[in-house]
Design an enzyme around this catalytic site. Structure first.
Site, mmCIF file in Angstrom:
data_model
loop_
_atom_site.group_PDB
_atom_site.id
_atom_site.type_symbol
_atom_site.label_atom_id
_atom_site.label_comp_id
_atom_site.label_asym_id
_atom_site.label_seq_id
_atom_site.Cartn_x
_atom_site.Cartn_y
_atom_site.Cartn_z
ATOM 1 N N ASP A 261 0.896 -1.304 -0.002
ATOM 2 C CA ASP A 261 -0.063 -0.005 -0.001
ATOM 3 C C ASP A 261 0.833 1.327 0.182
ATOM 4 O OD1 ASP A 261 -1.892 1.863 0.188
ATOM 5 O OD2 ASP A 261 -3.247 0.781 1.782
HETATM 6 C C1 BGC Z 1 -4.947 3.476 -0.088
HETATM 7 C C2 BGC Z 1 -5.009 2.515 -0.829
HETATM 8 C C3 BGC Z 1 -4.910 2.934 -2.628
HETATM 9 C C4 BGC Z 1 -3.468 3.826 -2.496
HETATM 10 C C5 BGC Z 1 -3.374 4.502 -3.706
HETATM 11 C C6 BGC Z 1 -3.757 4.192 -0.064
HETATM 12 O O1 BGC Z 1 -3.818 5.305 0.790
HETATM 13 O O2 BGC Z 1 -5.057 2.944 1.309
HETATM 14 O O3 BGC Z 1 -6.124 1.798 -0.745
HETATM 15 O O4 BGC Z 1 -4.957 2.181 -3.520
HETATM 16 O O5 BGC Z 1 -3.629 4.705 -1.503
HETATM 17 O O6 BGC Z 1 -3.953 5.531 -3.846
#
Ligand code: BGC
Length: 741
Positions: A261
């Site tokens: 993530d």
């Molecule tokens: C989120 C993810 C997301 C990623 C990219 C993170 O803050 O938890 O779900 O895909 O950002 O935007």
């Protein structure tokens, strides 16, 4: 002559073969192509493909013809492009998309084929936009109604989640676009999501929190998994020995990539050894301090390369990561068989409407107030959520929708040719802002009137209206249904309880439509005859809702989670702060959160405690009525655990509609504690008035099993079981006993 031509042709084809390296030869197996490409790559090229080079992309291999790899959120539509290295909009004019209903709504359809359509449509949009991977779907379990990201997930039940995620992944990947199933795993808190260390029994982990991921991997064949921010067994889930190396890769045989993530990697050694394959979004010093190339400072970047050159690591782990990335390339960007992409096509809007129409849940309908009979009537529409755009906000799933039809616009559109009169009163002011990462709704929702003035205006208008339709609930602002924080309470915000009570007391035909991804407490529930759960429905929200309210669509959504009366009915909230939100360790770097309710999540908890929620898991009404009866099977015993049940479902009302037949199983006697019952099969079925259909529901040994902590595997104990069928977890109208020999 003939001989010479043949010779020439064979020489030519030999030459061709010699010129086409194995990795570029589509007739060769993918693993051969991977190994061949791997053998041609330099150390620097290998390092380049395993970490980000911009906010959402990683490098391909220029010299060998592998394009850069672009990911994008997910999971409800393809997110607009941000700048290379900033969260602001790139300013593209071709990145408006179709916003599909949120995953909670998709789960509420209980219709796996729709999930497949959804995935396919999203995949086509992603293809058109040049994305190789969509960051979704999300399958974290709804542990508490305070969860800020529940709206992006599929509810509380591992079986329902599993059945719904598989077709989504398959539909998406049929376009040659990878899914990245998230957030693996135990990411049930938004508050302190980087610090929460989850303590949980193996049984709860395997029976409740992992099956959605397991199904996506084993049956959906997902090509990507996103590691979660939080910790388990004191290791962050983006590089976790136990969840990634052991469970995901070893036990489930996952052959895709583990993507961190954004900012979820924290340590070089763990990133190297504990299962992470692609690192994105890391907040290294370089990034915060704005180095010229911050991406060089990622854990899996120059530091790793240096460590290999210095002999601190061999290339064993690196090659394993690169193999997975190459496999991903061959499945996506290097796949010549990919279909065409489409953006904002009519079919995609139809899909969005279908999902909305089948996911909206009619929770309550006393005196058959719904559907609205509009002829010659005056309808008062009340509430900020009747006019507020909901596709912007909520965090990373925020979108730039080509259009979004609000609930008020939907009713106006559907009633424009009728003689009915529609009025609007604001009722409450919630959050008048409307922008995310530079996408702005352009709406001016500012209203300076006091709550009393707003309520009084609505009440005065309600006195002379035939119907009052309130669109309330949550929105996608901080501390509501939004990434980054959890809700602070289950109550409706912005004085809405007062507004709803006041309106219901002056108008007996009051309908409340709740827009949210979470249950809210409804202390006025008995005073309001009709209640509808309207989710976040995306581009076609207003049309989907109007069609249900006016009876053009007969509602058939069923709740994918238990709608508790209040927090005292929630397992996670029954053990003090140790169980939610956790207790800080000394030094305040880690907060331990122990899932003390164990496997008793949602209806498993309310069943065990004999609590009556406001609306049970699986509940959903229709404008017609159904009878589920005569559950039977050819055999009442099984030796291998496989069972085939038959059950009749009849439309006993006077209009066509769809019911969701649900099959639950109870283990009568077991050496371990088991839930009162668990969902193990379901089928949505459309019936004309008076029509009866016999449906078949099959289960297997896993449906009878529990996770045996002693052996670390699934176990079904011989003995008596009960199967129950009905159309809600609290409305099971027939049952039969059977025995596992
Ligand atoms: C989120 C993810 C997301 C990623 C990219 C993170 O803050 O938890 O779900 O895909 O950002 O935007």
């Amino acid at each position: 002559m003939k001989y010479r031509i043949t010779l020439f042709l064979s020489a030519f084809s030999l030459l061709l073969q010699a010129q086409t390296p194995v990795y570029l030869d589509p007739s060769k197996g993918i693993e051969d192509r991977v190994e061949d490409a791997l053998s041609r790559m330099t150390l620097a090229e290998k390092i380049d493909v395993i970490h980000a080079q911009s906010k959402f992309s990683s490098a391909g291999v220029k010299r060998l013809g592998f394009p850069d790899f672009w990911t994008d959120d997910g999971p409800h539509g393809v997110r607009p492009d941000v700048l290379w290295d900033e969260w602001e909009q790139a300013g593209q004019t071709n990145d408006s998309c179709v916003a599909f209903p949120a995953l909670t709504c998709l789960a509420a359809t209980w219709h796996p084929q729709l999930s497949s359509l959804y995935g396919r449509a999203l995949g086509e949009e992603a293809l058109y936009r040049g994305k190789g991977m969509i960051l979704g779907p999300g399958v974290n379990i709804y542990r508490t109604p305070l969860g800020g990201r529940n709206f992006e997930y599929m509810g509380e039940d591992p079986y329902l989640t599993s059945r719904m995620v598989i077709p989504y992944v398959q539909g998406l990947q049929s376009c040659g676009v990878a899914s990245c199933v998230k957030h693996y795993c135990l990411n049930n808190d938004e508050e302190y999501r980087h610090q929460v260390n989850v303590i949980i029994s193996d049984r709860a982990l395997h029976e409740i929190y992992l099956p959605g991921f397991e199904a996506a991997v084993k049956e959906g064949k997902a090509w990507g998994i996103m590691g979660a921010y939080n910790l388990y067994k004191d290791e962050h889930n983006c590089h976790n020995q136990y969840t990634l190396n052991k469970i995901l890769k070893q036990d489930w045989g996952f052959d895709g990539v583990v993507v961190s993530d954004w900012g979820g990697a924290h340590d070089l050694d763990q990133a190297v050894r504990n299962g992470l394959d692609m690192e994105f979004g890391t907040w290294t010093d370089g990034l915060t301090m704005g180095a010229t190339n911050a991406y060089d400072n990622y854990y899996l970047s120059k530091g790793y390369q240096k460590a290999i050159l210095e002999g601190r690591y061999t290339t064993k782990e690196l090659d394993e990561k690169v193999r997975r990335v190459l496999r991903l390339f061959f499945r996506t960007t290097m796949n010549r068989q990919r279909p065409y992409g489409f953006l904002c096509s009519e079919e995609h809007y139809v899909t969005a409407r279908l999902v909305a129409g089948e996911g909206i849940v009619l929770l309550q309908n006393d005196r058959n107030v719904l559907p609205i009979q509009p002829k010659g009537k005056k309808i008062l529409v009340v509430g900020e959520n009747a006019i507020k755009m909901m596709t912007v906000g909520g965090g990373s799933s925020s979108l730039k929708a080509q259009h979004e039809i609000s609930p008020l616009q939907g009713l106006q559109e559907r009633l424009k040719a009728s003689d009915c009169q529609i009025e609007f009163a604001r009722g409450y002011v919630g959050d008048v802002g409307g922008s995310y990462n530079g996408v702005t709704t352009g709406q001016d929702l500012k209203d300076d009137r006091s709550p009393e003035e707003l309520i009084n205006e609505a009440v005065e208008k309600a006195k002379t209206a035939d119907y009052v339709v309130i669109f309330g609930g949550l929105n996608k602002s901080d501390y509501q249904d939004c990434e980054g924080h959890d809700r602070k309470t289950m109550d409706l915000p912005y004085n809405q309880d007062k507004l709803i009570t006041a309106l219901a007391s002056v108008n007996k035909q009051t309908i409340y439509v709740n827009i949210s991804g979470n249950a809210v407490s409804m202390p006025w529930r008995k005073q309001v005859p009709a209640i509808v759960q309207g989710w976040f429905l995306g581009s076609e929200a207003g049309i989907g809702l109007a069609d249900v309210l006016l009876g053009k669509t007969n509602p058939s959504g069923h709740l994918p989670f238990t709608w508790y009366e209040n927090l005292s009915q929630v397992g996670a909230h029954s053990f003090g702060e140790a169980a939610f939100p956790g207790i800080w360790r000394e030094g305040k770097k880690i907060i331990d959160e122990e899932y003390k309710e164990g496997i008793y999540v949602g209806y498993r908890w309310t069943d065990m405690k004999k609590l009556k929620p406001a609306f049970a898991f699986g509940h959903g009404l229709s404008y017609t009525t159904f009878k589920v009866s005569n559950l039977r099977s050819d055999f009442d015993e099984t030796t291998d655990g496989n069972m085939t049940f038959k059950v009749d479902v009849t439309n006993t009302g006077d209009c066509t509609g769809a019911d969701v037949v649900q099959l639950y199983i109870s283990d009568v006697k077991c050496s371990v504690d088991r839930p009162v019952k668990e969902l193990k099969a379901f089928r949505k079925v459309m019936l004309k008035p008076g029509e009866t259909k016999t449906i078949t529901l099959s289960t297997d040994k896993r449906a009878l099993s529990f996770w045996d902590e002693a052996t670390g595997g699934w176990k079904a104990e011989p003995g008596e079981f009960i199967a129950w069928a009905g159309d809600s977890s609290d409305h099971l109208t027939c049952k039969m006993k059977f025995t596992l020999k």
